[in-house]
Design a protein around this motif. Structure first.
Motif, PDB file in Angstrom:
ATOM      1  N   PRO A 145       1.168  -1.158  -0.080  1.00 59.82           N
ATOM      2  CA  PRO A 145      -0.014   0.151  -0.140  1.00 59.82           C
ATOM      3  C   PRO A 145       0.823   1.572   0.480  1.00 59.82           C
ATOM      4  CG  PRO A 145      -0.124  -1.266   1.826  1.00 59.82           C
ATOM      5  CD  PRO A 145       0.574  -2.020   0.948  1.00 59.82           C
ATOM      6  N   VAL A 146       2.483   1.637   0.566  1.00 59.92           N
ATOM      7  CA  VAL A 146       2.636   2.425   0.597  1.00 59.92           C
ATOM      8  C   VAL A 146       3.390   3.001  -0.457  1.00 59.92           C
ATOM      9  CG1 VAL A 146       5.523   3.871   1.659  1.00 59.92           C
ATOM     10  CG2 VAL A 146       3.363   2.373   3.153  1.00 59.92           C
ATOM     11  N   LYS A 147       3.554   1.583  -1.514  1.00 63.50           N
ATOM     12  CA  LYS A 147       4.098   1.825  -2.845  1.00 63.50           C
ATOM     13  C   LYS A 147       2.749   2.931  -3.512  1.00 63.50           C
ATOM     14  CE  LYS A 147       7.547   0.067  -4.451  1.00 63.50           C
ATOM     15  NZ  LYS A 147       8.267  -0.268  -4.835  1.00 63.50           N
ATOM     16  N   LEU A 148       1.799   2.094  -3.607  1.00 66.42           N
ATOM     17  CA  LEU A 148       0.760   2.136  -4.393  1.00 66.42           C
ATOM     18  C   LEU A 148       0.047   2.899  -4.255  1.00 66.42           C
ATOM     19  CD1 LEU A 148      -0.397  -0.499  -6.935  1.00 66.42           C
ATOM     20  CD2 LEU A 148       1.373  -0.871  -5.949  1.00 66.42           C
ATOM     21  N   ILE A 149      -0.978   3.846  -3.872  1.00 64.52           N
ATOM     22  CA  ILE A 149      -1.387   4.687  -2.979  1.00 64.52           C
ATOM     23  C   ILE A 149      -1.550   5.911  -4.059  1.00 64.52           C
ATOM     24  CG2 ILE A 149      -3.335   5.817  -1.219  1.00 64.52           C
ATOM     25  CD1 ILE A 149      -4.095   2.676  -1.585  1.00 64.52           C
ATOM     26  N   PRO A 150       0.325   6.341  -3.352  1.00 66.39           N
ATOM     27  CA  PRO A 150       0.705   7.411  -4.076  1.00 66.39           C
ATOM     28  C   PRO A 150       0.718   7.567  -5.355  1.00 66.39           C
ATOM     29  CG  PRO A 150       2.010   6.712  -2.272  1.00 66.39           C
ATOM     30  CD  PRO A 150       1.109   5.830  -1.986  1.00 66.39           C
ATOM     31  N   ALA A 151       0.903   6.118  -6.309  1.00 62.14           N
ATOM     32  CA  ALA A 151       0.722   6.231  -7.856  1.00 62.14           C
ATOM     33  C   ALA A 151      -0.263   5.819  -8.449  1.00 62.14           C
ATOM     34  CB  ALA A 151       1.722   4.442  -8.122  1.00 62.14           C
TER      35      ALA A 151
END
Length: 401
Positions: A145-151
């Motif tokens: 989630p830490v990588k995906l939500i901003p992306a």
């Protein structure tokens, strides 16, 4: 033995052989069997849908047994095999879903490759492809989630409408009933996804409505603070929009297409879910008239959820329904008296029967409201139903369900 079956035979045995290969490959590395991936991919050419989907399942699960060998193969094929893209993306989805269930981490380099590929396909013209891409992204978001939500959030402002819609649907796929680490990471960012309910593009608005429904069903606490702002925007999606209705000229006759129908249906279904999970946030009076009233007079696909909503409101918020009861009777009366054309096909006749039963169910709920007998229109409607043998039989059996 299983691969021999695939080489020889295009029948139901192949279907079973593929499923077995998938189950074995998920648990055990099959790379010692040379070219097993190409043998499986041959089945993508089958004329039978169930064999094609079993092949995509098998390929994905074999990759789970040896990611370093088979994942690059799948990614490479997705880029180079335009015609098989949909099935190959389903194989990739199998890999990702399995990783999210097993709580396994991908290697960073793999995640980068997968994301680059998925984001490249967000704008696909095919809705099926976009949906699988969204599901893949949503399931990776559960793992990373830490990588995906901003992306994903970055792409809510993409100039391409299909990309905006795909990232919102991806968020929908990442909201599951059990608590997950994504919940606290997405919480501060939810508005940037759900506020796309105001987008100019109907696909994006529908994606936002579907995501809101999933939040309301699985994690209502995450959205309660946003509802005062979201509800009026949601109600606006239930209105028939003239600019979304077009006439298609088919030579001998003209056909009317309503591009807003799916969106209206999704919006009413979302309200239905909110009545179950966030009733304390909904002010039924501002919704019943005009929105629910017009939905009761809309297309078959919209009427059905509206009958359900009306029954729920009659049971849960009778004081909001009672003052406007008279105005709700007309559309219900019209529905139960509707007769399909003489030349209607069986499917149309059956659908109409379902619709009459669903309207009668709503009428039965209205009759349970204390004080409802003060409505002259409801009284007249009940007297009309009691005089018609077929309607009364249906009503009687529904009332006693």
């Amino acid at each position: 033995m299983l691969t021999e079956i695939l080489k020889d035979d295009g029948t139901t045995n192949s279907h079973l052989a593929l499923l077995c290969l998938g189950e074995i490959g998920r648990r055990k590395d099959l790379s010692s069997h040379a070219h097993i991936e190409t043998i499986i991919i041959e089945s993508f050419q089958s004329p039978f849908e169930e064999i094609k989907s079993a092949a995509s399942y098998a390929l994905g699960n074999i990759a789970v047994g040896n990611l370093s060998k088979y994942l690059p193969f799948i990614l490479d094929q997705i880029d180079n095999q335009q015609k098989k893209q949909y099935l190959l993306l389903h194989s990739l989805k199998e890999v990702i879903v399995r990783q999210s269930v097993d709580k396994a981490e991908f290697q960073d380099s793999s995640v980068e490759k997968i994301l680059k590929l998925l984001f490249n396909h967000c704008e696909s013209e095919e809705e099926g492809v976009r949906n699988v891409v969204a599901e893949c992204l949503g399931k990776i978001a559960l793992i990373e989630p830490v990588k995906l939500i901003p992306a994903l959030e970055l792409r809510t402002t993409s100039p391409a409408a299909f990309t905006r819609a795909t990232v919102v649907i991806a968020v929908k796929y990442s909201i599951v009933e059990r608590p997950e680490k994504i919940d606290e990471i997405i919480y501060p960012e939810i508005a940037s996804f759900l506020m796309l309910i105001k987008d100019q593009d109907r696909h994006v608005r529908r994606a936002a409505v579907l995501a809101l429904s999933t939040f309301a069903h699985n994690k209502p606490n995450l959205i309660k603070g946003l509802l005062p702002e979201l509800l009026p925007l949601l109600y606006d999606q239930t209105v028939v929009k003239k600019e979304l209705i077009r006439t298609v000229d088919l030579g001998p006759f003209k056909h009317i297409v309503d591009d807003g129908l799916e969106l209206r249906k999704a919006a009413f279904e979302c309200v239905d879910t909110l009545l179950d999970s966030c009733l304390d946030q909904v002010n039924p009076s501002s919704f019943i008239v005009p929105f629910l009233k017009s939905g009761l007079d809309d297309h078959y696909d919209v009427k059905m959820p509206c009958h359900l909503i009306l029954s729920k409101l009659a049971d849960k918020c009778p004081s909001a329904v009672l003052p406007v009861l008279d105005s709700l009777v007309d559309p219900l009366q019209k529905t139960i008296n509707f007769k399909p054309k003489q030349d209607a096909v069986k499917q149309e006749v059956d659908r109409n029967e379902d619709m009459i039963r669903s309207a009668l169910r709503a009428i039965a709920s209205l009759n349970r409201i204390s004080g409802g007998d003060s409505s002259m229109k409801l009284k007249n409607l009940m007297s009309e139903i009691s005089k018609s043998l077929t309607l009364w039989d249906k009503y009687y059996s529904i009332r006693n369900e």
